[in-house]
Structures are given as C-alpha cells and as structure tokens.
Design an enzyme around this catalytic site. Structure first.
Site: not given
Ligand SMILES: NC(=O)c1ccc[n+]([C@@H]2O[C@H](COP(=O)([O-])OP(=O)(O)OC[C@H]3O[C@@H](n4cnc5c(N)ncnc54)[C@H](O)[C@@H]3O)[C@@H](O)[C@H]2O)c1
Length: 238
Positions: A135, A139, A145
């Site tokens: 990511h 983040k 998640g």
C-alpha cells in the site's frame, strides 16, 4: 439519496464523485476541521452515512450514526478490536451497519478464490503459504484490513495454520503477512503457496481507488431503509 460523508480524504472525495454521478446528493461532509458539525441532529438529515476516516474515529462515528438512526457504511480499517461490540450492538438495537474491509468487486471475488484455494491446499502439505500486501506510504494501519480478511479465511480453512503474524513468524503454525509501504500504490494483495518444485500465486491489484468507491456507493444504496448488519456477500450473492 441524501448521503453524509464521514472523512473527506482520498476515499471520501472519490466517493463524492461517484455518488453525484449516480444522482445522489451530499448533505454533510465531516473531516477533522469541522468536528462540531458531526452531530446526531445533522446525521439525521442523511438517508445513509459513509465513513472512510481514520482507525480511531471509525467507532465513535459509527456509534453517532446509530444514535441518529442513520444507516452507516464503514470502509475505515484498523478498528477491528471494536468489531464484535459494534456488530452485536447493531443487531440487538436494530441499527444498520454495512462493513467491508474492501469494497471492490474484484477483491470480493478474490476472497472467494482465496477460501477455495485454502480448502484445496489443506491436503497439499508440501506447500507453505505466505501473504504480501503493498500500500501507499500514507496508510495508517498494517496489515491492511483486506489482508486480515484473507488471512482469517486461510487460518479457518488450512489446518496447518492457526493464526497470522505480521512480517515474521514466532510460531510454526503462523501465517506470515508481509506489509510493504511503497509510493502511492492503492492496494495489492497476493497469496503464495510455495513447494520445492513450484509455486502457485493468486494476486489482486487495484489500479485506482474507483473500484472501492463505487462498491461503497452501491453498499450505501443497498443499506438505505434496511435494518441489520450487512457485508459485500449480501450485495454480490457470493
Ligand atoms: N474498505 C475499503 O474498500 C477501503 C478502501 C480504501 C481505503 N480504506 C480505508 O479507508 C480509510 C480512509 O482511507 P483514505 O485513503 O481516504 O485516507 P485519507 O487519509 O486520505 O482520508 C482520511 C480522512 O479522514 C479525516 N479524519 C480524521 N479524523 C476524522 C474524524 N474524527 N471524522 C471524520 N474524518 C476524520 C482525515 O482528516 C482525512 O481527510 C482508511 O482506514 C483506509 O484503510 C478502505
């Protein structure tokens, strides 16, 4: 439909564009600078609220929507220590919550594929499983998640794995999730089964945030006027 946006960052802004293009109206936008407007009274003006904020604000935002009796679609990750409490409150008090760790259709198909592959691999003990998520550097939570959802399905379906751990295993029966933070990557997840002779990998690569935003608006359209706890399985019939 009248929508309240809780969190007006990268996702909130993308959701706004898609909601407007589908004929909806944004009646409230809450971010860090106008917290005083985040009241049950204001939330009542919306048919549905969509929360893409930060881990520490997801729980209070959801509870405020419950207080206002406004269905809430939550995409914020990193608050799962409160998940059981929130979902049981939702059911017992007849409130409305839609939660998905990932709202993209492709990722939800990937979830189904991941579960099936873990079931097939249960008897193939020569294969060692591992996961990687990549990511953008902004983040706040790790692992993502989405990675946790994938890992939970593997732990549930693969007898040789009993828990997941971030970055390195301290137990033999742990599934390792490597979390990489790189540039502006919107979200890449891979699950690899490695043996001495070959490896098998499934991978989902998000090209932009549009897929998440569209899924969240579809979830909002689904939730308005309903009571209960919903997930993408209810929308996609997976
Ligand atoms: N479920 C999914 O499909 C999915 C997809 C992408 C991102 N996410 C998650 O959504 C969340 C937001 O992602 P993003 O990329 O938009 O992040 P972002 O940092 O761009 O936006 C978050 C916004 O929330 C604001 N904020 C802070 N405190 C707040 C509060 N108390 N109330 C309302 N807003 C507040 C911040 O100022 C910021 O503008 C993250 O948790 C991310 O992991 C989920």
């Amino acid at each position: 439909m009248k929508i309240a946006l809780l969190g007006y960052g990268k996702m909130g802004q993308e959701i706004e564009k898609i909601a407007l293009s589908r004929g909806h109206e944004i009646v409230l936008k809450i971010d860090i600078n106008n917290q005083h407007e985040n009241t049950a009274e204001n939330l009542k003006k919306a048919d549905v609220a969509i929360d893409f904020s930060i881990p520490s604000s997801a729980y209070p935002n959801i509870m405020k929507c419950f207080e206002a009796d406004t269905p809430v679609v939550c995409g914020t990750t990193g608050w799962l220590e409160k998940y059981d409490e929130v979902t049981s409150y939702c059911q017992t008090h007849r409130k409305t919550l839609f939660y998905a760790s990932n709202y993209s259709v492709g990722v939800n198909l990937f979830f189904a594929l991941n579960k099936k592959l873990a079931q097939l691999m249960n008897s193939q003990t020569d294969y060692e499983v591992s996961m990687e998520e990549i990511h953008h550097i902004h983040k706040l939570d790790a692992p993502s998640g989405t990675a946790i959802t994938l890992a939970e399905a593997i732990v549930e379906n693969l007898d040789r794995k009993n828990q997941w751990e971030l970055d390195r295993a301290t137990k033999d029966d742990s599934l390792v999730i490597s979390a990489v933070r790189q540039g502006e990557v919107p979200g890449t997840h891979s699950v690899t089964y490695d043996s001495a002779v070959d490896y098998l990998e499934i991978k989902h690569v998000a090209k932009s945030r549009k897929g998440f935003a569209l899924g969240a608006v579809i979830a909002a359209e689904f939730s308005a006027g309903k009571t209960g706890f919903f997930s993408m399985n209810d929308v996609l019939n997976l």
